[in-house]
Enzyme design. Structure first.
Site, PDB file in Angstrom:
ATOM      1  N   CYS A1403       3.176  -1.415 -10.350  1.00 28.42           N
ATOM      2  CA  CYS A1403       3.813  -1.247  -9.035  1.00 28.42           C
ATOM      3  C   CYS A1403       4.092  -2.585  -8.367  1.00 28.42           C
ATOM      4  O   CYS A1403       5.014  -2.697  -7.560  1.00 28.42           O
ATOM      5  CB  CYS A1403       2.953  -0.395  -8.121  1.00 28.42           C
ATOM      6  SG  CYS A1403       2.684   1.270  -8.751  1.00 28.42           S
ATOM      7  N   VAL A1404       3.287  -3.591  -8.662  1.00 27.32           N
ATOM      8  CA  VAL A1404       3.452  -4.892  -8.013  1.00 27.32           C
ATOM      9  C   VAL A1404       3.649  -6.007  -9.039  1.00 27.32           C
ATOM     10  O   VAL A1404       3.518  -7.182  -8.710  1.00 27.32           O
ATOM     11  CB  VAL A1404       2.233  -5.215  -7.114  1.00 27.32           C
ATOM     12  CG1 VAL A1404       2.229  -4.336  -5.890  1.00 27.32           C
ATOM     13  CG2 VAL A1404       0.925  -5.059  -7.877  1.00 27.32           C
TER      14      VAL A1404
END
Length: 1436
Positions: A1403-1404
């Site tokens: 996600c990051v």
């Protein structure tokens, strides 16, 4: 308005602002999940979360000002108000209705207006929030309070409960009187302290609306001053200042009373004493507020010295307050204040050296205001100017130069330098010796000045387009001032002449570029004046060296072609031309003829004569205009005196004109093209004027656009320098020079303007999006009076559209009771019957659904997606009799209405209250609004240039269709990049930096028109930004703006973020049969305006990573062979592969199979659009032909789809040509009949080209039909349905036509493979090392080395492991958001780092990497993790 008042207003107007239920979703959400059916199969998709769309529930604040309201509750409320007003009027009868303002001596409004004000107070509103306070004796004070609170008690006002926790609200005036009595008791300081504390508590929670008419300012100010001047108690004085500060905050209009009272002098005395630092800080804050409007009062009381003398002793926050107060005061300086300024000036110079940037900027603001105040008195100015000041200014400019940032203080610094130069010429030479020209060049152009004369206009213009107008204006003013006060060249020494020459050499090209880029009339005039002074300020040697590489003749021609009445501009251009002819006639005498300068001056001469005769005959012109025209006529005669009629000969123009005529009347194109190339290979280049006037462009365009391949082949062959018969070589440069001349002509004749809304605070541009704007809505003059339509005054958010306003007004106009009254009056015959009875019936049927509707808008909807009501009754809006598009935002409606009046500043928009007419209509009667993009028209010359560039670009992009058997030397990429027009690109980039224009879809019409029809003129990055702003709706546009223009989240920007918050639709699916789940997701949510996020059952991952993997996996699923969607080169794999990109396989005549395949293509279009809409990366390598508007039915198109098939068909063509010509020299030569072909599609035996085609043999008689049929089935009707369904599915998400600004090849790369840079340097620049690592760490270095040596397949696996996608976004590693971050993964004893595998947070884009002992182990562990870690998301 404080919180409680806001709550009260919201509660009272609840019925007006009630939010309707969201009707935009077609799927009903259940707590357990949503059962979604499609294609006969059931798949459970669990809706995890569906945020309520904040922007769809946003309401508009609407103030209804008419006498009757349609809702029953509002009618009852109105009756109650009337009764209460009558009671209040009785109480107020016989009392004095006129009271006086404290400072301006203006009378109060009548009691009737007071009643209206109180009524609005009860609703939590105020008609006049800035009205000045009133003062009157205390007995009148109590009478006013009694009248006010009689009204409050009758209403049960919630306003009283707001202050009830502090004191009985009904006794508040008595409290003020008691407080005042307590303040006057000098004998008891404790009583004074209690009174001050009580007053402070009341003031801190009050507003001007509450205190209006209740609080007398002057008595309190008098007592405040008495305490400050006479008390010895620090605590008492501090509390007194606190009360004074709270009073100014709660009651802004009291500032006038304070400023005109002795308290200002008292506060200045306290700052001089400096007994208590806290008291000084309080005094500074109070004086800061006073200085905004009454700074002269502070200057008179020596407030400048009081604020600045102890500046070094203050901490940074107080320093900023003191210097800000001084800056405000300096705006009010008069000549009599010079002594007060002189005593504070040394401290001001000291402040210029302080470390804090804000303090320095404000100090320079003080200096600028001082210079402006005394600029007419040079004797005073000289006392303020010294070398220390000049050195400080230049040092500050150098600091901002090195930081590569334009600051708000830079224009101010140049303004100060301009004032200094106007004082005395003695300061000019020191400034020039400080290399000021180099500083200016780098600030404006963004790069250091070149060592030689090679100025890069393209780079400079890109930077100049982003420079503020104020900065450019002040720089040009400084240049003019420097050269105006510079001693003449002949009278200066060698050093002085050298610095002046350096200034001109460096800045003359920049000044010319400023003229080309700026849209400000004043700056254009300054640029020409500066250029003229530069030419007149240098010696001949320097002038010749400077101008030899500059297109000054074209620069002057562009000014003289302006056909406008900018006489000052034309006069300075003529003076410049005359100066060049006098000093360098051997160069410019002929060049002015070739560039058209002489011709333009001749045209201007006849026009001036006619204009002067008209002015003198009619006596309609002012003396100034006549004088300007007379001077202009004098200079044009002086210019033309350099030429005789027999000298106005242009051999190059004559040649080009002859070529143009030959293209029309002759057929020997090969010879004409060869002569054209010779002209472009000569030493002197063809000028833009010669190219325009020769008529070559329309002739060449007509010839090349006919579509004759033989003519096109001859044109490019003329530019080809390849020696061999099968070689193409365009590297010699003649074709490049021809394209460059077209681009120069385009830059010369285009007059596209940039739309800018001037604002007082550009940094707050985004905050203006959340402002409320006023509209007056009046029934159309043609409306039937029997409908009883009313006028409205509304206040509505600028982000809302007219459709939102329509929904609200339909609810107000078509309520049940109002409609019943109208219908009954019609039946009773009391009014003229409505002619359209069906309309009345429809209104009656619709009133239930419309009566309670409140305004809300979907800011994600694109302008093309009009949210039409199910009802057939609509409201149409008109401005000045013309229909207005209901998809326009309120802001855009106001801006468009103000443009004809020349009022386009932000203040004009905020203060405007335009009148719109409205009418009731049906769908059939609703007026059509002409689209703006299609209506855009260019002038003929500009259109011809654009079309010729487009024609040449299209042929160069598809050279294979022109030269099917030629080999190209080198790459066409460099040649194709020359089609980018740097001037238009810089203009569009500048336009896209105006948030109010871009986000409200107020772009000038040329932006979308030129970008859609001629995308090659702009780089891909610019057009991609334009797509993001115009195709996906306002919500996504604003969020994209914030992503590329990070801003500090202040209150206004936070409001904007709340209004356009993008909601996320979270769905949980199973990995099994993921393609079938994808069908259901797209079927049910594909058209949703929410962002779709995917989670997987039995996995903990959520957010970007799993969603990105979903798109990547489904992308691959679309290429499975069993779908029978694509042509296939790979016979062994289960997935389709094509070297030319995926292209639809021709469909058979089986109806069922066709429907299934068409539905898959529709789903694919929706899937690809959704990926672009939600900014997801996919890997579907489509053939560029799929995105072509129309696919040419040519062999070249077939070759782009199937190279082998294209070769076979070309061989068949040659064979047919030989056979038809009777060439049978070789008895064994193959004939078409020997190939045993039938009329079936090669590779697809089930597809018959003609009915019963498998039984029809191909011969030389029907071979042409056979070839054309194969072409048609391959790229024509055989794939037409698939491509049509693909586009239909795409358009369910957003309009497919929006993609016109992106070329087909760019779209293919956007959704498929792109060139990626995996070099060590690129990765090292883009990677972030954190939490245990830094960029010098050995493990990070090893990781980058391993990554840079990955194979293509390993790169794909790594990306999917890290990001969930198998490719990088546009821009490569540097465009990853968030950036790829590597952190240290800790080990737990007894394990060592080598025992662990890396893990990721997709996600990051987060890689948790153990500190491995060697590069080999790192690669081994990373490869294992990449292989084993795909296909699931779990905790690490």
């Amino acid at each position: 308005m404080n919180t409680n008042e806001h709550d009260m207003a919201t509660e009272l107007d609840n019925d007006m602002f009630s939010n309707p239920e969201d009707e935009s979703h077609d799927v009903s959400y259940r707590s357990a999940g949503a059962q979604l059916n499609g294609n006969g199969d059931d798949f459970d998709i669990h809706v995890i979360d569906s945020d309520a769309p904040a922007h769809e529930h946003m309401t508009s604040s609407v103030d209804d000002h008419d006498e009757g309201v349609s809702d029953e509750e509002e009618d009852e409320e109105e009756e109650e108000e009337e009764e209460e007003d009558e009671a209040v009027d009785e109480d107020m009868s016989g009392e004095d209705d006129h009271r006086y303002n404290n400072y301006y001596s203006e009378s109060y409004e009548s009691d009737e207006s007071e009643v209206d004000m109180r009524r609005q107070l009860r609703r939590g509103q105020s008609n006049n929030p800035t009205q000045d306070s009133s003062t009157f004796p205390l007995d009148e004070f109590e009478n006013s309070v009694r009248r006010f609170f009689t009204f409050s008690r009758q209403e049960g006002s919630q306003l009283g409960s707001t202050l009830g926790r502090f004191a009985p609200f009904g006794n508040l005036p008595i409290q003020f009187r008691q407080i005042l009595i307590g303040l006057t008791d000098d004998s008891d300081p404790s009583a004074q302290m209690v009174a001050l504390q009580e007053l402070s508590e009341i003031l801190v929670i009050s507003t001007e609306d509450i205190l209006q008419g209740l609080f007398s300012v002057e008595p309190f100010v008098r007592e405040f001053n008495h305490i400050l001047a006479n008390s010895s108690s620090m605590e008492l004085m501090l509390m007194c200042m606190t009360c004074l500060s709270n009073m100014l905050e709660a009651f802004p209009s009291s500032i006038a009373v304070v400023a005109n009272s002795p308290i200002v002098s008292t506060l200045c005395v306290k700052m001089f004493d400096m007994q208590y630092i806290d008291m000084t800080e309080q005094a500074l804050n109070i004086l800061l507020r006073i200085s905004e409007k009454f700074g002269d009062r502070i200057v008179t009381n020596r407030g400048l010295l009081a604020a600045l003398q102890y500046l070094d002793f203050f901490y940074t926050g107080v320093q900023r307050v003191a210097i800000s107060m001084a800056a405000n005061c300096c705006k009010f300086l008069r000549e009599k204040d010079v002594d007060h300024v002189k005593e504070a000036y040394p401290h001001l110079i000291t402040a210029l050296q302080m470390a804090d940037t804000t303090v320095r900027d404000k100090a320079y603001e003080c200096v600028e205001n001082i210079m402006i105040a005394f600029e007419d008195n040079h004797d005073i100015m000289k006392s303020f100017v010294n070398t220390d000041l000049i050195s400080s200014i230049v040092a500050s400019l150098e600091t901002s130069q090195f930081s590569k940032m334009q600051t708000t203080s830079q224009p101010r610094l140049f303004s100060i330098l301009t004032c200094i130069c106007s004082v005395s010429e003695n300061y000019v030479q020191p400034l020039l010796e400080m290399h000021l020209s180099d500083i200016i060049y780098e600030l404006l152009c963004g790069i250091p000045p070149p060592e030689s004369f090679s100025h890069n206009s393209m780079v400079a213009m890109q930077s100049l387009f982003h420079c503020p107008n104020e900065l450019i204006s002040n720089v040009l003013s400084l240049i003019c001032s420097l050269l105006q006060n510079c001693p003449e060249v002949s009278k200066t020494g060698e050093n002085s002449a050298g610095t002046t020459n350096a200034l001109v050499r460096t800045l003359l090209p920049v000044v010319m570029d400023i003229y080309s880029t700026t849209t400000d009339k004043h700056n254009r005039e300054l640029a020409v004046i500066a250029a003229l002074r530069m030419i007149n300020s240098v010696d001949n040697e320097c002038l010749q060296a400077t101008v030899k590489s500059l297109p000054i003749s074209a620069f002057l021609a562009s000014i003289l072609t302006l056909k406008s009445k900018e006489y000052a501009l034309l006069e300075n251009a003529l003076l410049m031309a005359i100066a060049l002819l006098e000093r360098m006639p051997e160069i410019y005498k002929d060049l002015f003829i070739r560039e058209g300068v002489v011709q333009e001056v001749s045209y201007m001469s006849s026009a001036l004569s006619a204009e002067l005769k008209k002015l003198r005959r009619d006596s309609s012109g002012s003396y100034e205009n006549v004088f300007q025209l007379g001077m202009l006529q004098k200079w044009e005669k002086s210019f033309l005196s350099f030429y005789r009629d027999d000298e106005l000969v242009n051999p190059t123009l004559e040649k080009l004109t002859k070529f143009a005529k030959s293209l029309v009347y002759e057929n020997d194109y090969e010879r004409v093209f060869a002569h054209l190339v010779e002209v472009y290979e000569q030493r002197l280049p063809v000028t833009s004027y010669e190219l325009l006037q020769s008529g070559l462009i329309p002739s060449l365009l007509k010839l090349l656009s006919k579509g004759s391949v033989s003519v096109v082949r001859k044109f490019f062959q003329a530019f080809n320098k390849g020696d061999e018969h099968h070689v193409l070589d365009f590297t010699s440069g003649s074709l490049s020079r021809f394209i460059t001349s077209l681009q120069e002509l385009l830059s010369r004749i285009e007059k596209f303007e940039i739309s800018i809304i001037p604002t007082s605070s550009p940094s707050q541009n985004l905050g203006f999006l959340s402002k409320q704007y006023r509209l007056k809505l009046v029934p159309s003059p043609t409306v039937n009076e029997s409908l009883g339509l009313r006028s409205f005054m509304v206040s509505i958010n600028g982000l809302d559209s007219l459709s939102t306003l329509e929904d609200y007004m339909k609810g107000k106009l078509f309520s049940r009771r109002t409609l019943e009254n109208r219908l009954s009056s019609l039946h009773e015959g009391t009014a003229t019957p409505i002619g359209n009875t069906s309309l009345t019936n429809r209104i009656a049927n619709e009133e239930d659904s419309a009566s309670n509707r409140s305004p809300s808008v979907n800011h994600d909807a694109s302008p093309t997606d009009s949210q039409s009501s199910s009802s057939d009754t609509h409201l149409s809006f008109y401005f000045d009799g013309k229909p207005v598009n209901k998809n326009f935002t309120i802001f855009k409606v106001i801006l468009e209405s103000l443009k004809p009046k020349g009022k386009c500043s932000m203040d004009d928009v905020l203060n405007a209250c335009i009148t719109l007419n409205y009418n009731i209509c049906t769908s059939a009667d609703e007026p059509e609004v002409t689209p703006t993009v299609e209506a855009f028209q260019c002038n003929p010359d500009l259109t011809n240039v654009l079309q010729l560039l487009k024609t040449i670009y299209d042929y160069l992009s598809d050279l294979e269709s022109v030269f099917p058997s030629r080999h190209l030397i080198g790459s066409l990429e460099n040649l194709l990049t020359e089609f980018n027009n740097w001037k238009l690109s810089a203009k569009l980039n500048r336009q896209l930096e105006e948030p109010l224009i871009v986000l409200h879809q107020c772009l000038p019409r040329w932006c979308l028109h030129i970008a859609s029809n001629y995308p090659f003129l702009f780089p891909f990055e610019t057009r991609y930004i334009l797509l993001q702003f115009t195709a996906f709706g306002m919500g996504r546009a604003i969020n994209y703006w914030l992503s590329v223009h990070p801003v500090q989240t202040n209150d206004e920007n936070s409001t904007v973020l709340q209004l356009v918050k993008l909601n996320r639709q979270k769905l949980r699916i199973s990995r099994n049969q993921i393609f079938e789940y994808a069908k259901q997701v797209l079927f049910s949510f594909g058209s949703s305006k929410n962002i779709i996020e995917i989670e997987y059952e039995d996995e903990v991952g959520s957010g970007l990573g799993p969603t990105q993997e979903f798109y990547t996996t489904v992308s691959r699923e679309f290429t499975r062979k069993h779908h029978h969607m694509w042509r296939d080169d790979n016979q062994t794999s289960n997935y389709v592969h094509s070297a030319t990109g995926l292209f639809p396989a021709p469909m058979s005549h089986a109806i069922g199979a066709n429907e299934k395949i068409c539905s898959l293509f529709k789903m694919l279009g929706q899937f690809i659009a959704r990926s672009l809409y939600d900014s997801r990366l996919i890997s579907v390598q489509l053939n560029p032909l799929i995105f072509e508007e129309t696919i040419p039915l040519t062999l070249s198109s077939v070759s782009k789809v199937d190279k082998e098939l294209g070769k076979s068909l070309r061989f068949l063509e040659r064979l047919l040509a030989r056979q038809q010509a009777g060439f049978t020299a070789v008895p064994t030569e193959t004939k078409i009949e020997d190939l045993c072909l039938d009329f079936t599609l090669p590779g697809y035996p089930s597809v018959e080209l003609i009915p019963n085609g498998r039984n029809v043999q191909v011969s030389h008689k029907n071979a042409s039909k056979y070839i054309s049929s194969i072409i048609d089935f391959t790229v024509g009707k055989g794939v037409q349905l698939q491509i049509q369904n693909f586009r239909e599915g795409f358009s369910t998400v957003f309009n497919y036509e929006s993609l016109r600004i992106i070329t087909s090849h760019e779209l293919s790369m956007l959704f498929g493979k792109v060139e990626e840079d995996w070099s060590f340097e690129t990765i090292a620049k883009s990677i972030v090392a954190d939490h245990g690592y830094n960029m010098e760490n050995t493990t990070i270095h090893n990781l980058i080395e391993v990554m840079s040596n990955f194979s293509f397949s390993e790169q794909r696996d790594f990306l999917q492991f890290i990001t969930g996608s198998r490719k990088l976004p546009i821009g490569g590693f540097s465009s990853l958001h968030p950036a790829l971050t590597v952190v240290r993964k800790l080990n737990e004893p007894p394990y060592v780092p080598d025992d662990y595998l890396p893990s990721v947070m997709t996600c990051v884009n987060y890689l948790k990497l153990p500190e491995y002992s060697s590069k080999e182990i790192l690669k081994q562990k990373l490869m294992l993790a990449m292989k084993e870690g795909q296909g699931s998301f779990h905790l690490s």
